[in-house]
Design an enzyme around this catalytic site. Structure first.
Site, PDB file in Angstrom:
ATOM      1  N   CYS A  84      51.087  24.251   7.559  1.00 38.80           N
ATOM      2  CA  CYS A  84      50.561  25.527   7.054  1.00 38.80           C
ATOM      3  C   CYS A  84      50.053  25.444   5.617  1.00 38.80           C
ATOM      4  O   CYS A  84      48.852  25.546   5.380  1.00 38.80           O
ATOM      5  CB  CYS A  84      51.632  26.598   7.153  1.00 38.80           C
TER       6      CYS A  84
HETATM    7  N1  LIG Z   1      54.686  25.367  12.700  1.00 40.61           N
HETATM    8  C1  LIG Z   1      54.802  26.427  11.923  1.00 40.61           C
HETATM    9  O1  LIG Z   1      55.767  26.549  11.170  1.00 40.61           O
HETATM   10  C2  LIG Z   1      53.765  27.539  11.937  1.00 40.61           C
HETATM   11  C3  LIG Z   1      54.083  28.749  11.308  1.00 40.61           C
HETATM   12  C4  LIG Z   1      53.160  29.769  11.325  1.00 40.61           C
HETATM   13  C5  LIG Z   1      51.924  29.572  11.923  1.00 40.61           C
HETATM   14  N2  LIG Z   1      51.616  28.371  12.522  1.00 40.61           N
HETATM   15  C6  LIG Z   1      50.305  28.240  13.164  1.00 40.61           C
HETATM   16  O2  LIG Z   1      50.488  28.345  14.556  1.00 40.61           O
HETATM   17  C7  LIG Z   1      49.564  27.489  15.252  1.00 40.61           C
HETATM   18  C8  LIG Z   1      50.322  26.528  16.156  1.00 40.61           C
HETATM   19  O3  LIG Z   1      51.131  25.687  15.362  1.00 40.61           O
HETATM   20  P1  LIG Z   1      52.344  24.863  15.947  1.00 40.61           P
HETATM   21  O4  LIG Z   1      53.109  24.372  14.764  1.00 40.61           O
HETATM   22  O5  LIG Z   1      53.059  25.622  17.003  1.00 40.61           O
HETATM   23  O6  LIG Z   1      51.561  23.638  16.626  1.00 40.61           O
HETATM   24  P2  LIG Z   1      52.159  22.528  17.597  1.00 40.61           P
HETATM   25  O7  LIG Z   1      51.317  21.316  17.436  1.00 40.61           O
HETATM   26  O8  LIG Z   1      53.638  22.422  17.422  1.00 40.61           O
HETATM   27  O9  LIG Z   1      51.918  23.136  19.050  1.00 40.61           O
HETATM   28  C9  LIG Z   1      50.659  23.371  19.577  1.00 40.61           C
HETATM   29  C10 LIG Z   1      50.688  23.120  21.083  1.00 40.61           C
HETATM   30  O10 LIG Z   1      49.425  23.485  21.601  1.00 40.61           O
HETATM   31  C11 LIG Z   1      49.107  22.572  22.647  1.00 40.61           C
HETATM   32  N3  LIG Z   1      47.682  22.651  22.894  1.00 40.61           N
HETATM   33  C12 LIG Z   1      46.656  22.116  22.201  1.00 40.61           C
HETATM   34  N4  LIG Z   1      45.473  22.479  22.743  1.00 40.61           N
HETATM   35  C13 LIG Z   1      45.771  23.260  23.795  1.00 40.61           C
HETATM   36  C14 LIG Z   1      44.976  23.959  24.753  1.00 40.61           C
HETATM   37  N5  LIG Z   1      43.647  23.924  24.717  1.00 40.61           N
HETATM   38  N6  LIG Z   1      45.611  24.652  25.727  1.00 40.61           N
HETATM   39  C15 LIG Z   1      46.957  24.701  25.755  1.00 40.61           C
HETATM   40  N7  LIG Z   1      47.756  24.076  24.886  1.00 40.61           N
HETATM   41  C16 LIG Z   1      47.163  23.365  23.911  1.00 40.61           C
HETATM   42  C17 LIG Z   1      49.609  21.244  22.104  1.00 40.61           C
HETATM   43  O11 LIG Z   1      49.790  20.299  23.150  1.00 40.61           O
HETATM   44  C18 LIG Z   1      50.921  21.661  21.444  1.00 40.61           C
HETATM   45  O12 LIG Z   1      51.991  21.596  22.350  1.00 40.61           O
HETATM   46  C19 LIG Z   1      48.742  26.815  14.170  1.00 40.61           C
HETATM   47  O13 LIG Z   1      47.584  27.553  13.926  1.00 40.61           O
HETATM   48  C20 LIG Z   1      49.653  26.897  12.953  1.00 40.61           C
HETATM   49  O14 LIG Z   1      48.926  26.870  11.745  1.00 40.61           O
HETATM   50  C21 LIG Z   1      52.529  27.361  12.551  1.00 40.61           C
END
Ligand SMILES: NC(=O)c1ccc[n+]([C@@H]2O[C@H](COP(=O)([O-])OP(=O)(O)OC[C@H]3O[C@@H](n4cnc5c(N)ncnc54)[C@H](O)[C@@H]3O)[C@@H](O)[C@H]2O)c1
Length: 432
Positions: free
Chosen positions: A271
């Site tokens: 982030c």
């Molecule tokens: N990790 C955090 O602490 C956090 C906090 C707030 C916001 N975010 C935001 O949330 C979003 C997700 O982050 P995250 O940390 O959960 O990511 P992550 O990488 O842990 O998980 C994302 C998942 O999406 C899947 N994926 C990718 N393309 C896909 C598709 N086309 N269809 C279905 N699944 C698909 C991946 O295989 C993965 O399992 C990002 O935009 C991030 O900036 C993350």
């Protein structure tokens, strides 16, 4: 619209979560715990298999709570996106990284939206939760969905709701962090608020998707800029031989108008190092320059090199060179209490010291292995005898289950980038 709201209130709506990572899995589990039938969609077969087997891979979700909703038939996971045809509300939680030129990479969002568009039906609610630049929802997603012949606010509902989850935080979680929601139309906001209020304690509607998108970017820019400021103050204090940690503690006694931020070895995670650049990229297109974001990015990105300089100086004082020294990095996850390595400054520090010829080891009870591209062997057991073999130890991330005081008694010089050894005094201690 009322039909979908009714279905939500009766817990009869079928929910889908697209992307089952740090954000998506807790969201899916929380919806299931609220009594909904939830289908999780992911491209990653391993994640789908693990969920099906009731095995959690996310720190905030225990095996027990996952198994409970899976065994009750409330949560299933699949790689078969045609099942979206049976889903009433879908939340998109896919990654939003930066590309090689530090521009937003929204390809995962586009691919997720393609899957939804191919399986879209009337009455569907689609909510984007991935952090992104203002305009993504109404400029990129809306046209693709409307091209299917549906009218937004009438035939389907589209909203943005930023995800604020903080992995490893024992107090705030998916359920009790207030949820900001902005729809493309007022109907969209109403339906999306109805979805979240079935499970979340506080839902905060805002007037548009762009406001909701920018809320998240303000929050993370605020953190990045304040961390950049305090990192710069730390560099100044270091030059003037003043203990920056004591300065911050002193300032934090002011009961108003000051909020403590702490310096460190550099930004990490998915982030703070990334999201502000989504805002600056979009602002540039509107002719506005994001000077604070760029400057904070520069200062924060310089911190791993500063840490390496501290190591070089500490070794030099002991008539040693980086080349040929044995150096141990303690804590390689990007923050305490979690196993997430993404963008961790430990990776840069290990690489830079290895390039200088050091033999690198690392220890982290939460991280089983470094990404394959990185050098350095894991030291499994942190004992006095093991630590004594090193020329220098660098504390990058202070996990609470690591005995940092022991590092100081073991012998090598300790470079403490996080004030993990607060209150300790020793000729062998170098603080950031
Ligand atoms: N990790 C955090 O602490 C956090 C906090 C707030 C916001 N975010 C935001 O949330 C979003 C997700 O982050 P995250 O940390 O959960 O990511 P992550 O990488 O842990 O998980 C994302 C998942 O999406 C899947 N994926 C990718 N393309 C896909 C598709 N086309 N269809 C279905 N699944 C698909 C991946 O295989 C993965 O399992 C990002 O935009 C991030 O900036 C993350």
């Amino acid at each position: 619209m009322q039909k979908l709201i009714q279905k939500l209130e009766n817990k009869e709506a079928r929910l889908g979560v697209l992307g089952l990572g740090y954000v998506g899995l807790p969201l899916a589990v929380n919806f299931a715990q609220a009594g909904f039938h939830v289908t999780g969609f992911d491209l990653d077969q391993r994640k789908v298999d693990q969920i099906t087997a009731g095995e959690s891979y996310i720190i905030d979700i225990s095996e027990e709570e996952l198994r409970e909703v899976v065994e009750a038939g409330l949560l299933t996971a699949t790689t078969d996106f045609s099942q979206l045809k049976n889903i009433d509300c879908v939340n998109i939680c896919v990654p939003t990284p930066l590309g090689k030129t530090r521009d937003p990479d929204i390809s995962y969002i586009k691919s997720a939206v393609d899957s939804i568009a191919n399986n879209m039906h009337a009455g569907m609610l689609i909510v984007l939760e991935s952090t992104t630049y203002p305009g993504t929802t109404d400029e990129v997603i809306l046209p693709e969905l409307e091209a299917k012949g549906f009218e937004v606010g009438k035939d389907f509902f589209l909203a943005f709701s930023p995800e604020r989850v903080d992995p490893g935080n024992p107090t705030y979680n998916t359920k009790n962090i207030p949820k900001v929601v902005g729809g493309v139309t007022s109907n969209c906001t109403e339906v999306a608020c109805s979805l979240y209020s079935q499970m979340m304690d506080t839902v905060v509607p805002v007037s548009s998707v762009r406001v909701a998108e920018t809320v998240k970017l303000l929050e993370n820019t605020f953190r990045s800029v304040n961390i950049g400021l305090v990192n710069e103050i730390a560099l100044m204090c270091s030059a003037m031989d003043i203990d920056v940690w004591e300065v911050i503690d002193g300032a934090a006694t002011k009961p108003f108008g000051f909020m403590p931020f702490y310096p460190g070895p550099g930004l990490g995670g998915h982030c703070i190092p990334i999201d502000p650049f989504y805002l600056s990229w979009k602002a540039k297109q509107a002719g506005s320059e994001a000077r604070f974001i760029e400057l904070a990015g520069q200062v924060n990105a310089s911190m791993p090199k500063h840490v390496v300089q501290l190591v070089v100086g500490a070794l030099n004082d002991r008539r040693k060179a980086v080349n040929g020294s044995k150096i141990l990095v303690v804590g390689v996850a990007y923050k305490p209490g979690i196993d997430d390595m993404r963008e961790s400054p430990a990776l840069d520090i290990i690489e830079l010291l290895a390039e200088g010829g050091a033999e690198m080891n690392w220890h982290d009870p939460h991280v089983p292995a470094l990404p394959p591209a990185y050098q350095g062997k894991k030291l499994e057991q942190l004992t006095v005898e093991q630590v004594a073999q090193y020329d220098a130890v660098v504390i990058v991330t202070p996990h609470s289950d690591v005995d940092h005081a022991m590092l100081l008694t073991a012998g090598p010089v300790v470079i403490d980038t996080r004030n993990a050894l607060k209150g300790h005094k020793s000729d062998n201690l170098v603080k950031l």
